[in-house]
Every structure is written in C-alpha cells, then in structure tokens.
Design an enzyme around this catalytic site. Structure first.
Site, PDB file in Angstrom:
ATOM      1  N   GLU A 121      28.774  51.417   7.436  1.00 22.09           N
ATOM      2  CA  GLU A 121      29.394  51.689   8.738  1.00 22.09           C
ATOM      3  C   GLU A 121      29.200  53.150   9.143  1.00 22.09           C
ATOM      4  O   GLU A 121      28.976  53.459  10.317  1.00 22.09           O
ATOM      5  CB  GLU A 121      30.882  51.335   8.685  1.00 22.09           C
TER       6      GLU A 121
ATOM      7  N   GLU B 269      32.678  43.501   2.602  1.00 21.81           N
ATOM      8  CA  GLU B 269      34.141  43.465   2.686  1.00 21.81           C
ATOM      9  C   GLU B 269      34.717  42.061   2.570  1.00 21.81           C
ATOM     10  O   GLU B 269      35.818  41.871   2.033  1.00 21.81           O
ATOM     11  CB  GLU B 269      34.603  44.097   4.009  1.00 21.81           C
TER      12      GLU B 269
END
Length: 693
Positions: free
Chosen positions: A105, A125
């Site tokens: 990210e 995740e």
C-alpha cells in the site's frame, strides 16, 4: 541515542530513503515518522526525485500487527501517504524481496514503482482476517482494474515482479543492484508527469458491475464462512462505484469491523503461533543444526513419495530407496504425475518441473544411505519393521547424521533403541499428502539431542513446513487428540445422529471434511486395525468394516461413492445404525447441531489439556498450530484450545462433566489442568504467556 528507522542518503539530487526496521521492515510508528520526516527534509533540500526502498532482505512486510490493540501514535499511514502524494517531486518505490500488505500500500501511494526480478508483491490481509486498511482496495483497482484487483486481494496471494508489470501496477523490472538501478531510473524519469493511483480512473470507468459481481461470487464461494473475503469484495466494489475518498471510508469501515472480530483474532493467533512454535523452550542458545545437503527417504509409497517431492521442490537432492524395482518405479511415476498435474494446471512451469525431477532419484541399493546427510524412514507402520530398518540404517549411514522416522503413532524411543545413536534419532511426522500439507510434527525422544532437534527443525523450514516440536507418546499430539472423539462419534450415532449430520456440522464449522468422510478417505480398515492393536472397540464402525465397507477405495464406507468419488448417504448405513441403537436399547432422538459440535470438540480439548499437563506440547498455541496446518481446522477458527478459551474454561469444565455423566465417556472427565484453570478464572493462552515470561 534514539534509533533511526529510516536512513536518508543522497545521490546528487536524487534522495534515498531506506526503511531500516529488521528483519522485515514492518511499518511501526518509528518507520512512519521517519518516512514523513525524510520526505519533508528531501523536499526542503531540493530533491529532484525520492527513491524509497527497504534495507536488508525486503521492501516491507506491512503493518506492525503488535500495534493493532494499542493506541495508534501519529503519523498514521494515510498521513505518510498524503506526504508522498502531495510531494512536488516524484517518489519512486524500489521493491526487492517482498512488498506485502501495508508495504505494498505504501508503494501504491508512490508516483511510480520499480522492482527487482525476484520481488513478490501482494495484499495478504485477508489471511489475517481483515481487509487492506490503507487504501489498497482503492488504489490497486485504479491501476489494474476491478476484477484483477479483486482476485489478488481476496486470495491474498502475492505475484512476482514480471506478473505485476504485466498487470500494470509496477512501472519497470530492473536488473542488477536495485538501489543503483532505481536511482538511475529515477534520474532518467524525474521530469515525467506521473498520475497518482488515486487520480486514475481509466481502469475502472464504466466497469461491468455484473461481471464483477459474478467474479466476486465465484471467489467467495471458496471462502466457506470466512468473513474477510466478503469485506474485501465490498471494499473493492466501492472503488468501482464511488469517488476515491468515499471508497476509502468503506474500506476503513470494513477494516475496523473485521479487525475487531473473532475470526481476525483467530487468524492472528495462528499467525503469531506459527512463529512462537519455532522457539523451542529449553533449547540452548546457539544450538546449530547439522549440515544437510542430500537426503534419502526410505519407502516410495504415498508418504515416502510426498516427502521426497518436498525436498526436490525446495532444491535439495533426494534419493528414494525401495526394496523392489517395480515399487520404486510406481512411486517415482506417481511423483512425476503429481508434478505434471501442476504443470497442466498452470501452477508449475515446465522448466521448474525439469529442475525438480532432476533432484529426485531412486535406488534399490541400501548403500545410497552412505552418502546421505539425513535419512527419513517412511515404511509400513509396524514396530518390528521399523526397528529392522533402523538397525540396518544405523550400520550403513554415517555415524554423525540424523535418522528420522515418519511414524504417526509409534514410540520413537523404541525405534531409537534399534540403533547405537539414539541421540540422533527423532520423529519427523509428515501429513498426507506430504508434498502439500504444511505441518511437520517433530518428535523428541528421551535421548534426542538438541542438535538433532535443531537439524529436523532446519530441514523442515527449508522444505516449507510449519514445524512443531512434540513429546513422545502414542499418537503424539494431533492423532492422539482426534482419536479421543471416537467414543462420542459412536454415541452420537447411537443416540440419533447419522454420518451426514455429524459431517455437515463439522464442515459448516469450517473443517475441510467431517470425521466420517475423513475416515472413508483414509480407509476404515486402517482405523479398525489400529483399534484392534489397541484392544478397543467401536461397535458401529467395526460393523461397517465387517460389512466390507472400507471407504472410498471400495466405493462404500460411511457413504456410497460414485465413479468420481462423490459421496451420498446410504440407506444401508442408516439401517445398520438404527439396528445397533435397538440392540443397545438406546432411544433415538433429534440431536441439535450445537450439541454435535460440542461433543466432537470437547474430547479433543480435554485431551489437549492432558497433553499440556504431560509436557507433550509446550504451549496451547502449539496444539492450535498443529490443527490449523495438519488437520483441516480452519485457521479463522483459531484451533481447539482457542475455541475452548473463547467458550471460557469454566463452561468447558461444566460441559465436560455433563457429557461425561450423560454418555458414560471416561475420556470426558475434566482434565486436572482444566479444573485448575477454571477454578482460577484462567485460560490456556494466559498459561502460555506466563511460561514465556
């Protein structure tokens, strides 16, 4: 002096920021602060471009999960991303090793991304029970499109640099030393006009939402009760239907909801547990494994072949030893067929298959063990056979190498007694199929040296296994615990349940297969042989076997099987069960799903407590790691001891006592440890923390 987690260097007018938080450069508070300060300083000092990379072995493994349950200290990741995206000069992420989760990210927030050929990039995740929480679900679709992003995010699997380039979320793959190549690329491209991911809409504008929803439904079908994949799909959908900031809000809502939920706690429990299991209580600091460059596996059957494949898959030459050439040929051909299926399915390249096959050889000459650095026996589960094998190995193998047995139940000390090197004998219990299943129970005998344990641990790690060291007893940990539910399975069948009821409940809970279907797959005759050897009986299961119903291999067991091995309930089995209920004068009744679940899980928890009392397992988390990696227990359920802690050990004690009385099951008398912890208001997890302290 305060530690600096971000190194700031310059190469002329190109500034370099290196994340320096070993070993995996997680984005802890100090890293976030260092990045924010570094970008500000670089801009003040007139940088023409900023190269952001990781020191050591990788770019970044993402968020520091130990900070999740603590008050967050500024700056947040979004604040760092704002600093990057507001920079008047391009910030270029240079990725080597891995860029995972928050690490990717961070890279997605940069103006451009370059990578070494060996780099891997992903958003895992979902495997921790939540969604990417720092814009990954919003920026990635804008770079590669909704469906491609959905597949990456819902699977959680990383992609290699070449695939990332093809998908379009990195700008270049750079050969040679990455930092030097990235600085040169930044200098050459500093004058370009870069469009930030958040400002792009060419890949999402006019998205076919019907196609997206269809793709999402297909992916979610595989998740079987896990909540985080649904949250991921919701967040990615928002990227296609909402402005960037609104999509970020949806992502954040999903993240906060999921990260606070039980499934995420369970997944993180297993994640940290696998790391904890690698630390062996009592092992002297500095214990070194023996060098292993070449392995020999005794036996070319299903287990032996799978173990050999595990070595070859991970670059270690291995020889399979068999007594007869035809058995050896069959075993090697089965290995080849497994690899060929992977090639035809696109999971393995022809080149990689050739490399792996070249590392696998076979022999019928026992002298091959003379050149081995480790020997793993995988022959028939019979003590006399194994002792004979180990006596022969002891005479032929070098005196300084580890001899390991793949036994699933037998006494390692008895096997070691057949050698003159009991200190170098250990159990290495693989799970079938051994080339796929991650769990490796490493069994420590009373004479096993720390050096031998360290060697088995090192080998297990090198061949991609999750190692758990256990003590020596009948069935070790996993098989000993699952064996204790047999009495309750029989009682449930007598009292009113059918095989499909029990399996449905366990599979709805998240198990890959219920106990009856698992028995059919393994072979009911094998279970019957074990019961006979132990002098135990299971009236219904024994009657099933006596009727010639051995499971899938005979086309009928607890179920009927068609030519594709698809199961269906069998009226004959129902008739046999109801007749057995009448014979034992048990009035059948409807049994609720909640009761079935408790009666299947409580015997395992109780035995797990006894295993902890005896020191067979060092920690409750070790037991949970074993079940999550070797017994089809869904990691998002956390394991049997996690389940018990969530119920509360007072309730566990009371339910055990209740079922012990109502079903006359001697295995359900609450273990002394459960009685103690229930009285103290304690838990299995807290007990492990006290030991660690």
């Amino acid at each position: 002096m305060e530690q600096s987690f971000v190194e700031h260097d310059r190469d002329g007018d190109i500034h370099i920021l290196r994340i320096a938080n070993p070993p995996v450069n997680t984005l802890r508070t100090g890293v976030r602060a260092g990045l924010h300060e570094g970008i500000t300083a670089a801009l003040k000092e007139g940088a023409r471009a900023i190269v952001l990379l990781g020191a050591g072995r990788m770019f970044s493994a993402g968020a520091e999960m130990t900070e999740f349950n603590k008050p967050r200290q500024p700056p947040s990741l979004p604040e760092v991303f704002d600093a990057i995206e507001n920079s008047r000069v391009p910030v270029i992420a240079a990725i080597h090793g891995s860029a995972l989760g928050g690490g990717l990210e961070l890279a997605l927030a940069c103006h451009a991304r370059v990578a070494a050929p060996t780099a891997q990039l992903g958003l895992p995740e979902v495997k921790r029970g939540f969604v990417p929480g720092a814009g990954g679900t919003q920026r990635l679709p804008r770079l590669i499109g909704g469906e491609a992003a959905l597949k990456m995010i819902v699977s959680g699997e990383p992609v290699k640099a070449a695939e990332a380039l093809k998908l379009g979320f990195i700008d270049a793959v750079l050969e040679g030393p990455l930092e030097q190549a990235a600085v040169a690329w930044a200098r050459e491209n500093a004058g370009r006009s870069f469009t930030l991911a958040r400002k792009r809409d060419d890949k999402i504008k006019g998205a076919d939402m019907a196609a997206f929803d269809s793709a999402a439904a297909a992916l979610l079908k595989r998740s079987r009760g896990q909540e985080s994949p649904k949250g991921c799909a919701t967040a990615v959908r928002a990227a296609l239907t909402m402005p960037f900031e609104e999509g970020l809000n949806v992502e954040r809502e999903q993240f906060q909801r999921l990260v606070a939920g039980e499934q995420s706690h369970a997944l993180r429990h297993i994640f940290f547990g696998e790391r904890e299991a690698a630390r062996i209580p009592g092992m002297p600091e500095g214990t070194q494994p023996l060098p292993v460059k070449k392995a020999v596996v005794i036996g070319a059957g299903t287990m032996g072949g799978g173990i050999a494949m595990s070595f070859a898959n991970n670059g270690i030459p291995v020889t399979v030893l068999e007594q007869a050439q035809d058995a050896l040929d069959r075993g090697l051909k089965k290995c080849e067929a497994n690899w060929e299926r992977s090639v035809s399915g696109g999971k393995l390249s022809q080149e990689d298959y050739a490399k792996r096959r070249a590392l696998l050889s076979g022999s019928t000459d026992w002298n091959v063990v003379k050149d081995a650095d480790i020997v793993i026996e995988a022959v028939f589960e019979d003590m006399n056979v194994k002792k004979a094998v180990f006596a022969k190995l002891d005479a032929l193998a070098r005196p300084d190498i580890v001899l390991a047995s793949n036994t699933s139940t037998l006494d390692i000390d008895a096997i070691a007694s057949a050698t003159k090197r009991p200190e170098l004998v250990v159990g290495m219990h693989f799970f079938s199929p051994a080339n796929v299943m991650k769990l490796l129970e490493i069994v420590r005998g009373k004479a096993s040296s720390w050096e031998a344990i360290a060697t088995a641990m090192d080998v297990g790690k090198r061949i991609g296994k999750v190692n758990v060291v256990v003590g020596n007893c009948d069935g070790f940990v996993g098989n000993r615990m699952t064996g204790k539910r047999g009495f309750q399975l029989e009682r449930l069948l007598l009292e009113g349940a059918l095989p499909q009821d029990i399996d449905r409940v366990m599979e709805n809970y998240g198990m890959a297969m219920g106990p009856c279907a698992t028995g059919d797959l393994a072979g009911l005759d094998i279970g019957a042989a074990v019961r006979k050897a132990r002098g135990t009986v299971a009236p219904i299961a024994d009657a099933i076997v006596a009727a010639g119903r051995y499971g899938q291999k005979t086309g009928k067991g607890w179920y009927l099987y068609d030519e594709k091995r698809q199961r269906q309930p069998d009226p004959e089995v129902e008739k046999l069960i109801t007749e057995m209920s009448e014979k034992h004068q048990v009035k059948r009744r409807k049994i609720e799903d909640a009761e079935i679940l408790e009666r299947m899980l409580l015997p395992m928890v109780n035995e797990g407590a006894r295993i902890l009392e005896e020191g067979i397992a060092s920690r409750a988390i070790d037991i949970d790691v074993i079940f999550a990696n070797g017994f089809g227990w869904p990691a998002w359920r956390g394991g049997p001891m996690f389940w018990a802690d969530r119920m509360g050990l007072k309730a566990v004690r009371d339910k055990l006592a209740h079922y012990a009385e109502t079903t006359s099951d001697p295995n359900l008398k609450p273990a002394a440890l459960i009685e103690k912890l229930a009285a103290e208001g304690g838990s299995f997890a807290a007990m492990g923390q006290k030991k660690a302290a």
